[in-house]
Design a protein around this motif. Structure first.
Motif, short mmCIF file in Angstrom:
data_model
loop_
_atom_site.label_atom_id
_atom_site.label_comp_id
_atom_site.label_asym_id
_atom_site.label_seq_id
_atom_site.Cartn_x
_atom_site.Cartn_y
_atom_site.Cartn_z
N ALA A 1 0.81 -1.21 0.00
CA ALA A 1 0.00 0.00 0.00
C ALA A 1 0.85 1.27 0.00
O ALA A 1 0.50 2.26 -0.65
CB ALA A 1 -0.93 0.00 1.22
N LEU A 2 1.98 1.24 0.70
CA LEU A 2 2.82 2.42 0.74
C LEU A 2 3.51 2.65 -0.60
O LEU A 2 3.60 3.80 -1.08
CB LEU A 2 3.86 2.30 1.86
N ASP A 3 4.01 1.59 -1.21
CA ASP A 3 4.57 1.72 -2.56
C ASP A 3 3.55 2.37 -3.49
O ASP A 3 3.88 3.29 -4.25
CB ASP A 3 4.94 0.35 -3.13
N ALA A 4 2.34 1.85 -3.46
CA ALA A 4 1.29 2.35 -4.35
C ALA A 4 0.96 3.81 -4.06
O ALA A 4 0.70 4.59 -4.99
CB ALA A 4 0.04 1.48 -4.21
N ALA A 5 0.95 4.19 -2.79
CA ALA A 5 0.64 5.57 -2.44
C ALA A 5 1.69 6.53 -2.98
O ALA A 5 1.36 7.61 -3.48
CB ALA A 5 0.53 5.71 -0.92
N VAL A 6 2.97 6.16 -2.89
CA VAL A 6 4.03 7.04 -3.39
C VAL A 6 3.94 7.17 -4.91
O VAL A 6 4.07 8.27 -5.46
CB VAL A 6 5.40 6.52 -2.95
N ALA A 7 3.69 6.06 -5.60
CA ALA A 7 3.54 6.14 -7.06
C ALA A 7 2.37 7.05 -7.42
O ALA A 7 2.45 7.87 -8.35
CB ALA A 7 3.33 4.75 -7.64
N ALA A 8 1.26 6.92 -6.69
CA ALA A 8 0.08 7.72 -6.98
C ALA A 8 0.31 9.19 -6.70
O ALA A 8 -0.07 10.06 -7.50
CB ALA A 8 -1.10 7.21 -6.16
N VAL A 9 0.93 9.51 -5.57
CA VAL A 9 1.11 10.92 -5.24
C VAL A 9 2.10 11.58 -6.19
O VAL A 9 1.96 12.77 -6.51
CB VAL A 9 1.52 11.10 -3.76
N ALA A 10 3.08 10.83 -6.66
CA ALA A 10 4.01 11.40 -7.63
C ALA A 10 3.28 11.76 -8.92
O ALA A 10 3.54 12.82 -9.52
CB ALA A 10 5.14 10.41 -7.91
N VAL A 11 2.34 10.91 -9.35
CA VAL A 11 1.53 11.24 -10.52
C VAL A 11 0.69 12.49 -10.25
O VAL A 11 0.60 13.39 -11.09
CB VAL A 11 0.63 10.05 -10.91
N LEU A 12 0.09 12.57 -9.07
CA LEU A 12 -0.70 13.75 -8.73
C LEU A 12 0.14 15.03 -8.76
O LEU A 12 -0.36 16.10 -9.12
CB LEU A 12 -1.35 13.58 -7.36
N CYS A 13 1.39 14.92 -8.38
CA CYS A 13 2.28 16.09 -8.40
C CYS A 13 2.52 16.61 -9.81
O CYS A 13 2.95 17.75 -9.99
CB CYS A 13 3.62 15.75 -7.74
N VAL A 14 2.23 15.77 -10.81
CA VAL A 14 2.35 16.18 -12.21
C VAL A 14 1.01 16.61 -12.76
O VAL A 14 0.87 17.69 -13.34
CB VAL A 14 2.93 15.03 -13.07
N VAL A 15 -0.03 15.79 -12.57
CA VAL A 15 -1.29 16.01 -13.29
C VAL A 15 -2.27 16.90 -12.53
O VAL A 15 -3.28 17.32 -13.09
CB VAL A 15 -1.97 14.66 -13.64
N GLU A 16 -2.01 17.20 -11.27
CA GLU A 16 -2.86 18.11 -10.49
C GLU A 16 -1.98 19.21 -9.88
O GLU A 16 -1.88 19.35 -8.67
CB GLU A 16 -3.62 17.33 -9.41
N PRO A 17 -1.30 20.00 -10.73
CA PRO A 17 -0.23 20.87 -10.25
C PRO A 17 -0.69 22.03 -9.39
O PRO A 17 0.12 22.61 -8.66
CB PRO A 17 0.42 21.36 -11.54
N ALA A 18 -1.95 22.43 -9.46
CA ALA A 18 -2.42 23.50 -8.58
C ALA A 18 -2.49 23.03 -7.13
O ALA A 18 -2.32 23.83 -6.21
CB ALA A 18 -3.79 24.00 -9.03
N SER A 19 -2.73 21.75 -6.94
CA SER A 19 -2.98 21.22 -5.61
C SER A 19 -1.76 20.66 -4.91
O SER A 19 -1.67 20.70 -3.68
CB SER A 19 -4.05 20.12 -5.69
N THR A 20 -0.84 20.11 -5.68
CA THR A 20 0.28 19.43 -5.04
C THR A 20 1.49 19.45 -5.95
O THR A 20 1.41 19.79 -7.13
CB THR A 20 -0.10 17.99 -4.66
N GLY A 21 2.63 19.07 -5.39
CA GLY A 21 3.86 19.05 -6.16
C GLY A 21 5.01 18.59 -5.30
O GLY A 21 4.91 18.51 -4.07
N ILE A 22 6.14 18.32 -5.94
CA ILE A 22 7.31 17.89 -5.18
C ILE A 22 7.93 19.06 -4.42
O ILE A 22 8.78 18.85 -3.56
CB ILE A 22 8.36 17.20 -6.07
N GLY A 23 7.47 20.26 -4.69
CA GLY A 23 7.88 21.43 -3.91
C GLY A 23 7.00 21.67 -2.71
O GLY A 23 7.02 22.76 -2.12
N GLY A 24 6.23 20.65 -2.30
CA GLY A 24 5.31 20.77 -1.17
C GLY A 24 5.68 19.87 -0.01
O GLY A 24 6.81 19.37 0.09
N ASP A 25 4.71 19.63 0.85
CA ASP A 25 4.89 18.85 2.08
C ASP A 25 3.98 17.63 2.08
O ASP A 25 3.07 17.51 1.26
CB ASP A 25 4.56 19.70 3.31
N CYS A 26 4.21 16.75 3.05
CA CYS A 26 3.50 15.47 3.10
C CYS A 26 3.34 15.03 4.55
O CYS A 26 4.22 15.24 5.38
CB CYS A 26 4.32 14.44 2.32
#
Length: 532
Positions: free
Chosen positions: A40-65
């Motif tokens: 589940a953790l592997d999957a969550a990291v893969a998913a959030v990395a995608v979100l950091c690309v495709v939902e850029p207003a909401s999240t990004g690698i320049g943010g927090d977790c």
């Protein structure tokens, strides 16, 4: 069960694994990892990395977790704080000397060192089975090859145009404006940065050319950041002891301060003394009690919540049952409180953007995961060579000498993003979360009581119209019945409709008796829950 005559969707059912995120591409990435043997953790990291690309207003690698993780069979919940810190030079003396009395959301002074990449790497090292080299590949592909803009993303982008224009972020304003739904958007510089992280880990982000690019972008706008601050950020993510409250025979878990998850537990503790309201989930009594409990919890947030590494936060006192009962006795069923006995409503802005996701795997590991830039596109400051959009989490600080949440060197600000977890008899029952900036404690407590108190299924509990007290007003979605709004106004609440709906959320209920996973995802966003 929902009425099939009306619009809506049913909960998603599966048996082996499930993911619920705010974008279809992210949900699919998580399922691909699960079906390839990841947890589940592997999957969550893969998913959030995608979100950091495709939902850029909401999240990004320049943010927090922040993350809550319940490892299968271990009867515990693990919490990770992946929030970043202020620069070492950020003293209240400096701000006073330079005549800065308040932080601006688009200023470099609102940027803290991003904590997300440190958090991802720390979580995977402790609980993952795969590395960033593999898990970042879907995100890299979307950044490099482009991705279509979804409806809610396009809508959020429009609202951020002035911010992006102000900070000269022209790469995110193709042809001078926001991309439209269905337009393709490519982020070649971000793809290169993600490739470097995939190959070299967090060191590639916090040291060397990528860190230098972020620091240069901030220094050019007056920031106090140094490359040493970013290098120190590589190890900023920390495992912390989660906080919890016993509630209706279950345990509700949150990350401790500097996050505001404490407020969820306070609201639930206050409301538990009532039981379900007689007029149902959208009744006046139910909403009035919830509004008042939220107001009291936010009063205490603004008085006490800060970085516990630098100031004392009285968590035990605030969660003490006798104290919560004392607060509950302040609530009258016939009228809104006119005056609070201590600190008033929040002085912070309400609008913010975040992504929340949850994953459960075939072994029963449960992950509750949230990643954010805070407001839409964070500070609006783009490190152009690296493609990193920088958060504005420092906007959560105060420039008020002596206040617990006053800015200070290497200090974490009060944080709004909060993942949630419910357990029973030591086993995970439900990872869940509701995004939406300051609304999140209200959203968590509304969702949980919708489901457990009022019997709504997971999807219905997410869908139900929301309400939120803020700055002396009560902000209502359009789904709140007109007669309820009228009665709330007559009780002394000043109800107003909001343009944007409150947040978005996901949840996965683990039905252990029947061996079934039940998931839901918020229609206020573009995502969905899927399982196999």
């Amino acid at each position: 069960m929902r009425d099939f005559h009306f619009p809506g969707r049913s909960p998603v059912l599966a048996t082996h694994g499930m993911a619920a995120t705010s974008m279809p591409a992210a949900t699919l990435a998580a399922l691909d990892v699960l079906r390839a043997g990841g947890n589940a953790l592997d999957a969550a990291v893969a998913a959030v990395a995608v979100l950091c690309v495709v939902e850029p207003a909401s999240t990004g690698i320049g943010g927090d977790c922040f993350c809550l993780y319940a490892p299968a069979g271990q009867k515990k919940v693990v919490a990770l704080n992946g929030s970043g810190r202020a620069p070492a030079a950020a003293t209240i003396d400096w701000y006073e000397k330079h005549g800065i009395a308040a932080l601006e959301n688009t200023s470099a002074h609102a940027v803290t060192v991003p904590g997300a990449i440190s958090a991802w790497e720390t979580l995977l090292a402790a609980h993952g089975t795969k590395g960033l080299d593999e898990l970042l590949q879907p995100a890299i592909a979307y950044a490099e090859q482009g991705h279509p803009i979804h409806s809610r993303v396009a809508n959020d982008w429009i609202g951020a145009i002035p911010k992006l224009q102000k900070n000269g972020t022209h790469k995110f304003l193709p042809n001078g404006g926001a991309p439209k739904m269905g337009d393709m958007f490519v982020q070649a510089e971000l793809a290169a940065t993600l490739k470097a992280i995939a190959k070299h880990g967090s060191k590639a982000f916090y040291e060397g050319p990528i860190a230098a690019d972020m620091v240069a972008a901030l220094r050019a706008r007056g920031g106090l950041h140094t490359e040493a601050d970013f290098a120190a950020g590589r190890t900023a993510a920390q495992f912390v002891d989660p906080i919890t409250i016993d509630w209706q025979g279950r345990q509700v878990w949150q990350c401790p301060p500097n996050g505001q998850g404490l407020l969820v537990l306070m609201i639930l503790g206050m409301l538990e003394g009532y039981g379900p309201a007689p007029d149902g989930a959208l009744g006046t009594t139910r909403l009035h009690r919830h509004i008042e409990a939220c107001r009291l919890a936010f009063r205490d947030r603004d008085a006490f919540l800060a970085d516990p590494g630098q100031v004392e936060v009285p968590v035990g006192k605030l969660l003490d049952r006798s104290y919560l009962e004392e607060l509950r006795r302040m609530i009258r069923d016939d009228a809104a409180m006119k005056h609070m006995p201590a600190a008033g409503e929040s002085a912070l802005p309400v609008h913010a953007d975040t992504v929340y996701l949850c994953v459960v795997d075939r072994d029963g590991n449960a992950c509750s995961f949230i990643n954010s830039l805070f407001e839409g596109f964070g500070s609006g400051i783009l490190a152009e060579k690296s493609g990193v959009m920088l958060q504005n989490r420092g906007f959560g600080f105060r420039l008020e000498r002596g206040h617990p949440n006053c800015i200070a060197p290497n200090k974490r600000p009060m944080h709004t993003i909060i993942p949630g977890m419910v357990t029973q008899d030591g086993e995970a029952v439900m990872p869940y979360g509701v995004m939406g900036g300051h609304f999140q404690p209200m959203g968590h407590s509304l969702f949980l009581t919708n489901h457990f108190d009022y019997g709504l299924d997971i999807q219905e509990a997410i869908d139900l119209a929301r309400i939120f007290p803020f700055k002396g007003k009560v902000q209502a979605e359009r789904g709140i019945p007109a007669d309820v709004i009228d009665r709330l106004n007559r009780m002394g609440h000043a109800v107003e409709h909001v343009d944007k709906p409150h947040g978005g959320g996901q949840a996965i209920f683990i039905d252990r008796k029947r061996g079934v996973l039940v998931g839901g995802s918020d229609p206020r966003k573009d995502g969905l829950a899927l399982g196999y």
